[in-house]
Design an enzyme around this catalytic site. Sequence first.
Site, short mmCIF file in Angstrom:
data_model
loop_
_atom_site.label_atom_id
_atom_site.label_comp_id
_atom_site.label_asym_id
_atom_site.label_seq_id
_atom_site.Cartn_x
_atom_site.Cartn_y
_atom_site.Cartn_z
CB CYS A 135 24.70 93.08 -34.04
SG CYS A 135 25.70 91.78 -33.33
CG HIS A 271 21.20 91.33 -35.73
ND1 HIS A 271 22.25 90.85 -36.50
CD2 HIS A 271 21.54 91.08 -34.43
CE1 HIS A 271 23.17 90.34 -35.71
NE2 HIS A 271 22.76 90.46 -34.44
CG ASN A 301 24.86 87.27 -34.61
OD1 ASN A 301 25.22 88.13 -35.39
ND2 ASN A 301 24.46 87.55 -33.37
O1 UT7 Z 1 24.07 89.72 -31.88
C1 UT7 Z 1 24.57 89.70 -30.56
C2 UT7 Z 1 23.46 89.68 -29.59
N1 UT7 Z 1 23.29 88.38 -29.02
C3 UT7 Z 1 22.10 87.73 -29.03
O2 UT7 Z 1 21.15 88.17 -29.63
C4 UT7 Z 1 21.98 86.47 -28.27
C5 UT7 Z 1 20.65 86.42 -27.54
N2 UT7 Z 1 20.58 85.19 -26.73
C6 UT7 Z 1 20.39 83.98 -27.28
O3 UT7 Z 1 20.30 83.83 -28.48
C7 UT7 Z 1 20.27 82.81 -26.34
O4 UT7 Z 1 20.22 83.29 -25.02
C8 UT7 Z 1 21.44 81.79 -26.47
C9 UT7 Z 1 21.35 81.05 -27.81
C10 UT7 Z 1 22.79 82.48 -26.37
C11 UT7 Z 1 21.36 80.75 -25.37
O5 UT7 Z 1 20.08 80.12 -25.43
P1 UT7 Z 1 19.16 80.00 -24.15
O6 UT7 Z 1 17.96 79.26 -24.54
O7 UT7 Z 1 18.99 81.37 -23.58
O8 UT7 Z 1 20.03 79.07 -23.22
P2 UT7 Z 1 20.62 79.34 -21.74
O9 UT7 Z 1 21.84 80.19 -21.83
O10 UT7 Z 1 19.50 79.75 -20.83
O11 UT7 Z 1 21.04 77.87 -21.36
C12 UT7 Z 1 20.08 76.79 -21.27
C13 UT7 Z 1 20.80 75.49 -21.14
C14 UT7 Z 1 21.90 75.51 -20.08
O12 UT7 Z 1 21.94 74.23 -19.48
P3 UT7 Z 1 21.20 73.94 -18.06
O13 UT7 Z 1 21.82 74.89 -17.08
O14 UT7 Z 1 19.74 74.21 -18.29
O15 UT7 Z 1 21.52 72.51 -17.78
C15 UT7 Z 1 23.16 75.72 -20.87
O16 UT7 Z 1 24.30 75.23 -20.23
O17 UT7 Z 1 21.48 75.18 -22.39
C16 UT7 Z 1 22.86 74.92 -22.11
N3 UT7 Z 1 23.62 75.37 -23.28
C17 UT7 Z 1 24.00 74.57 -24.29
N4 UT7 Z 1 23.82 73.27 -24.50
C18 UT7 Z 1 24.33 72.74 -25.64
C19 UT7 Z 1 24.03 76.65 -23.55
N5 UT7 Z 1 24.69 76.65 -24.72
C20 UT7 Z 1 24.67 75.39 -25.19
C21 UT7 Z 1 25.19 74.80 -26.36
N6 UT7 Z 1 25.00 73.47 -26.53
N7 UT7 Z 1 25.87 75.49 -27.30
#
Ligand code: UT7
Length: 345
Positions: A135, A271, A301
């Site tokens: 990215c 970004h 993204n």
């Molecule tokens: O350009 C490349 C670089 N990448 C990035 O900049 C990404 C940086 N990270 C992020 O943007 C975030 O970490 C994400 C958007 C990828 C994930 O968001 P988060 O708030 O960090 O969620 P998490 O991974 O901590 O998950 C929280 C909860 C989990 O459920 P439980 O365990 O709390 O029950 C996940 O299973 O959200 C759940 N979850 C979803 N639920 C519905 C994760 N993805 C999804 C989804 N839909 N798509």
Amino acid sequence: MAITTAYRARSDALPLRSFKTKGRHSAIAGMGVYAPEKVVTNFDLERVMETSDKWITERTGIRKRHFAEPGTTTLELATKAASSALDAAGITAADLDMILVGTSSPDGPFPSIACRIQDELNAPGAVAWDMLAACTSFIYALSTADSYIATERADNVLVIGAEVLSRMLDYSNRGTAVIFGDGAGAAVLKPAPDGAGFLSWCLGSDGRGYEQVTCGNKQVGAYAAKEPNPIIDMQGPDVFKFAVDIFIRQAHEVADAAEIAMDEIDLWVPHQANFRIIDAAARRIGLPLDKVAVNIDEYGNTSSASIPLALEEAVRKGRVKKGDNVLLAGFGSGLTWGATLLKWI
Ligand code: UT7
């Protein structure tokens, strides 16, 4: 080396390298963008995977993304953005000395997309190659173009960020499938008067974090026989923390190097990875959101295309005027990061 050790180093432990521009200055003389017509909303994703519009909107700020139709190449998107950029800059392909393409989704290992664009646009002779810094690729490519112009090895450089990431998504991976989209953005760089154009840079990488965002690496050998395309994988929450920290530190680095106070920055073009990352960093940098370019809601993204897509939109909407101080900043797989402070011409 086993790919098992979690990346723990936070960016505040990283030595950053920043530079004030030396030599002949360069600036963006024209931009072009292209996004595929097909729009995929969060509601469309709800129908094919376990997610919800509410979760995606609240956790990322993304409402839709553009996906290329199957068979559409990264080259096609890149060429459309490049043609518009040449028109906007008022030059022809024959004027180009260099073509640089930042991409993580080339159509094949070689030849480069840059050479294919060179053929499409009819710009023989220009030096052309692709750059992979995930990215951060567009910032890395801008900085290379700026160096060639600074040292008078080039006058007109075409820099492109282009991606078809939709072919690298697995709908059983909720952390990545809802985030990425396809698109392309391009800029033509030309020499600029001293004190204008690109004023300072901060670029770096930390390979200790290579497993934070991967595509294909973990499946080396076994994977090739199973999947038609490599699939993006990510340790989302860790990358989130790294991203906020590196955005803040880079902003201070390039502002200090250019001797510009933070409240003299007119627009930040980050970004577009997650609205919450942008919002958290903007607050801690001290930039109000009306000084931040955000269009992640429309495109998701798009990796190397995200900064030019957001910058071109801001320019088109009249949010950037001559003399404005514009901060561009990226981060990505590698881990990589890059930022620049640009006085608009
Ligand atoms: O350009 C490349 C670089 N990448 C990035 O900049 C990404 C940086 N990270 C992020 O943007 C975030 O970490 C994400 C958007 C990828 C994930 O968001 P988060 O708030 O960090 O969620 P998490 O991974 O901590 O998950 C929280 C909860 C989990 O459920 P439980 O365990 O709390 O029950 C996940 O299973 O959200 C759940 N979850 C979803 N639920 C519905 C994760 N993805 C999804 C989804 N839909 N798509």
